[in-house]
Design an enzyme around this catalytic site. Structure first.
Site, mmCIF file in Angstrom:
data_model
loop_
_atom_site.group_PDB
_atom_site.id
_atom_site.type_symbol
_atom_site.label_atom_id
_atom_site.label_comp_id
_atom_site.label_asym_id
_atom_site.label_seq_id
_atom_site.Cartn_x
_atom_site.Cartn_y
_atom_site.Cartn_z
ATOM 1 N N CYS A 56 -17.062 -2.393 45.465
ATOM 2 C CA CYS A 56 -15.890 -2.624 44.600
ATOM 3 C C CYS A 56 -16.080 -2.036 43.207
ATOM 4 O O CYS A 56 -15.103 -1.822 42.485
ATOM 5 C CB CYS A 56 -15.602 -4.115 44.480
ATOM 6 S SG CYS A 56 -15.263 -4.876 46.055
ATOM 7 N N ASN B 199 -7.567 -7.364 47.786
ATOM 8 C CA ASN B 199 -8.757 -6.697 47.249
ATOM 9 C C ASN B 199 -8.831 -5.279 47.827
ATOM 10 O O ASN B 199 -9.102 -5.108 49.012
ATOM 11 C CB ASN B 199 -10.000 -7.511 47.633
ATOM 12 C CG ASN B 199 -11.270 -6.941 47.031
ATOM 13 O OD1 ASN B 199 -11.299 -5.809 46.547
ATOM 14 N ND2 ASN B 199 -12.330 -7.721 47.074
ATOM 15 N N HIS C 65 -11.375 -6.361 38.141
ATOM 16 C CA HIS C 65 -11.335 -6.068 39.576
ATOM 17 C C HIS C 65 -10.436 -7.118 40.233
ATOM 18 O O HIS C 65 -10.588 -8.317 39.991
ATOM 19 C CB HIS C 65 -12.746 -6.132 40.145
ATOM 20 C CG HIS C 65 -12.797 -6.078 41.634
ATOM 21 N ND1 HIS C 65 -12.047 -5.192 42.369
ATOM 22 C CD2 HIS C 65 -13.503 -6.810 42.532
ATOM 23 C CE1 HIS C 65 -12.298 -5.381 43.660
ATOM 24 N NE2 HIS C 65 -13.163 -6.359 43.786
HETATM 25 N N1 ACO Z 1 -7.185 -19.830 56.265
HETATM 26 C C1 ACO Z 1 -7.406 -21.152 56.417
HETATM 27 N N2 ACO Z 1 -8.631 -21.709 56.315
HETATM 28 C C2 ACO Z 1 -9.663 -20.884 56.058
HETATM 29 C C3 ACO Z 1 -9.509 -19.485 55.906
HETATM 30 C C4 ACO Z 1 -8.199 -18.968 56.025
HETATM 31 N N3 ACO Z 1 -7.933 -17.654 55.885
HETATM 32 N N4 ACO Z 1 -10.703 -18.941 55.653
HETATM 33 C C5 ACO Z 1 -11.596 -19.941 55.642
HETATM 34 N N5 ACO Z 1 -10.967 -21.114 55.900
HETATM 35 C C6 ACO Z 1 -11.542 -22.445 55.974
HETATM 36 C C7 ACO Z 1 -13.013 -22.447 56.272
HETATM 37 O O1 ACO Z 1 -13.264 -22.329 57.645
HETATM 38 C C8 ACO Z 1 -13.428 -23.795 55.739
HETATM 39 O O2 ACO Z 1 -13.105 -24.770 56.691
HETATM 40 P P1 ACO Z 1 -14.085 -26.044 56.941
HETATM 41 O O3 ACO Z 1 -14.104 -26.776 55.633
HETATM 42 O O4 ACO Z 1 -13.392 -26.762 58.044
HETATM 43 O O5 ACO Z 1 -15.416 -25.453 57.300
HETATM 44 C C9 ACO Z 1 -12.511 -24.006 54.547
HETATM 45 O O6 ACO Z 1 -11.418 -23.081 54.726
HETATM 46 C C10 ACO Z 1 -13.181 -23.741 53.225
HETATM 47 O O7 ACO Z 1 -13.858 -22.511 53.291
HETATM 48 P P2 ACO Z 1 -14.607 -21.927 52.075
HETATM 49 O O8 ACO Z 1 -15.225 -20.613 52.453
HETATM 50 O O9 ACO Z 1 -15.494 -22.960 51.460
HETATM 51 O O10 ACO Z 1 -13.368 -21.671 51.085
HETATM 52 P P3 ACO Z 1 -13.409 -21.224 49.595
HETATM 53 O O11 ACO Z 1 -12.700 -22.225 48.772
HETATM 54 O O12 ACO Z 1 -14.759 -20.810 49.146
HETATM 55 O O13 ACO Z 1 -12.484 -19.939 49.630
HETATM 56 C C11 ACO Z 1 -12.754 -17.559 49.656
HETATM 57 C C12 ACO Z 1 -12.877 -18.842 50.430
HETATM 58 C C13 ACO Z 1 -11.301 -17.342 49.268
HETATM 59 C C14 ACO Z 1 -13.229 -16.414 50.522
HETATM 60 C C15 ACO Z 1 -13.617 -17.679 48.366
HETATM 61 O O14 ACO Z 1 -14.913 -18.103 48.685
HETATM 62 C C16 ACO Z 1 -13.702 -16.386 47.638
HETATM 63 O O15 ACO Z 1 -12.723 -15.909 47.113
HETATM 64 N N6 ACO Z 1 -14.896 -15.783 47.547
HETATM 65 C C17 ACO Z 1 -15.051 -14.521 46.898
HETATM 66 C C18 ACO Z 1 -14.889 -13.484 47.931
HETATM 67 C C19 ACO Z 1 -14.457 -12.170 47.392
HETATM 68 O O16 ACO Z 1 -13.660 -12.042 46.506
HETATM 69 N N7 ACO Z 1 -15.016 -11.149 48.033
HETATM 70 C C20 ACO Z 1 -14.604 -9.842 47.777
HETATM 71 C C21 ACO Z 1 -15.713 -8.931 47.562
HETATM 72 S S1 ACO Z 1 -16.615 -9.261 46.142
HETATM 73 C C22 ACO Z 1 -15.523 -9.044 45.039
HETATM 74 O O17 ACO Z 1 -14.726 -8.167 45.147
HETATM 75 C C23 ACO Z 1 -15.595 -9.923 43.902
#
Ligand code: ACO
Length: 325
Positions: free
Chosen positions: A115, A282, A252
């Protein structure tokens, strides 16, 4: 040595026609529009057509940036493309873009920094301009992430999209690009990566291995917020800038909550943050120039303003650019 500055003469961007909304994703995986919006801020993403590639998206963005700069492809004497999803292993995507633009001979290459690819490319091109080794540089971020996403993994497929953005840089007596600060740390590789390449895993891929990019979302989130906070402090301190002098933060566009955390650290109200993630998700290396171009064209970013660009991505890689537009 003829030290000068690089300034942004023009910007351009491009999003593929096909739109995939959160409602569309509800029909593909177990997710909801509400979950995606509240956790990420994303509403839709654009998906490249089968015959589109990173270099073809880049061509659209580059031609728009050249037009905005009042330049033509014949003026370009350096091309640097940040991409994680190159058309081919070789020729590099910069060279393929050069061919698409109908120009020949100038250095054209790609930078691999996930990224952060665009900010790394911008930093490199800035040095060429400052040293007098280029007079019209095309800097592009372009991605077809839809090709490396596992569309059955709800934890990642809702986050990513395709697109491209471009800057044309020309020399100037005054900045321009005031400073760039880049960092990498491979200790975090396992938190966010694509498991197959050429010298690693190629045979698995040829054998029909399936899947897509892998991410420990929670860990990435926490590290991104912490790292971006440090990066903002570093950038302001090294350049003797106070928080309140920043007119626009152009982060970003990965996740609205990461952007909010970075703005809080800067003590910058969200009205001073360029946010386009809702429109395209993203788009990795394309996201900053896409957001930047959008804000230039809708009149938010204006000449003379002080802008802070900041990025974070797989590797991890992270970096900033401080720009007087
Ligand atoms: N829809 C519904 N539920 C979902 C989904 C979805 N698309 N994806 C995951 N879940 C569920 C999980 O299974 C989990 O369920 P459980 O509690 O029964 O196990 C629950 O939602 C919570 O999951 P988490 O991963 O803890 O959710 P979180 O609040 O952390 O959000 C997310 C997830 C949005 C991916 C977050 O962690 C995030 O934004 N991380 C950064 C990722 C990112 O931006 N990466 C890009 C590359 S790096 C960069 O560019 C910065």
């Amino acid at each position: 040595m003829n030290l000068r500055y690089a300034r942004i003469a023009g910007t351009g961007s491009y999003l593929p026609e096909q739109v995939l909304t959160n409602a569309d994703l509800e029909r593909r995986v177990e997710t909801t529009d509400e979950w995606i919006r509240t956790r990420t801020g994303i509403e839709r993403r654009h998906i490249a057509a089968d015959d589109e590639t990173a270099s073809s998206l880049a061509e659209h963005a580059a031609r728009r940036a050249l037009k905005a700069a009042g330049a033509t492809p014949a003026d370009v004497d350096l091309i640097v493309v940040g991409t994680t999803t190159p058309d081919l292993v070789f020729p590099n995507t910069g060279t393929l873009l050069q061919q698409r633009l109908g120009i020949h001979g100038c250095p054209a290459f790609s930078v691999e920094a996930a990224c952060s690819g665009f900010v790394f490319a911008l930093s490199l091109a800035d040095k060429y301009l400052r040293l007098g080794e280029a007079r019209c540089a095309l800097v592009v971020g372009s991605e077809c992430l839809s090709r490396i996403v596992d569309w059955s993994d709800r934890g990642t497929c809702v986050l990513f999209g395709d697109g491209a953005g471009a800057f044309v840089l020309t020399p100037a007596d005054e900045p321009g690009i005031l400073a760039t600060h880049l960092h990498s740390d491979g200790r975090y590789k396992d938190l966010l990566y694509f498991p197959w390449g050429v010298s690693c895993g190629f045979n698995e891929l040829r054998g029909g291995a399936r899947g897509g990019l892998r991410m420990l979302g929670n860990e990435v989130f926490r590290t991104a917020v912490r790292t971006l906070s440090r990066l903002v402090d570093e950038t302001l301190a090294k350049n003797g800038i106070e928080h309140e002098q920043i007119d626009w933060l152009v982060p970003h566009q990965a996740n609205l909550r990461i952007i909010q955390a970075a703005a809080d650290k800067l003590r910058l109200p969200m009205e001073k943050v360029v946010i386009t993630v809702q429109e395209h998700g993203n788009t990795s290396a394309a996201s900053i120039p896409l957001a930047f171009d959008t804000a230039v064209r809708d009149g938010r970013i204006r000449r003379g303003q002080l802008l802070l660009l900041e990025t974070f991505g797989g590797g991890f890689t992270w970096g900033s650019a401080l720009i007087r537009y």
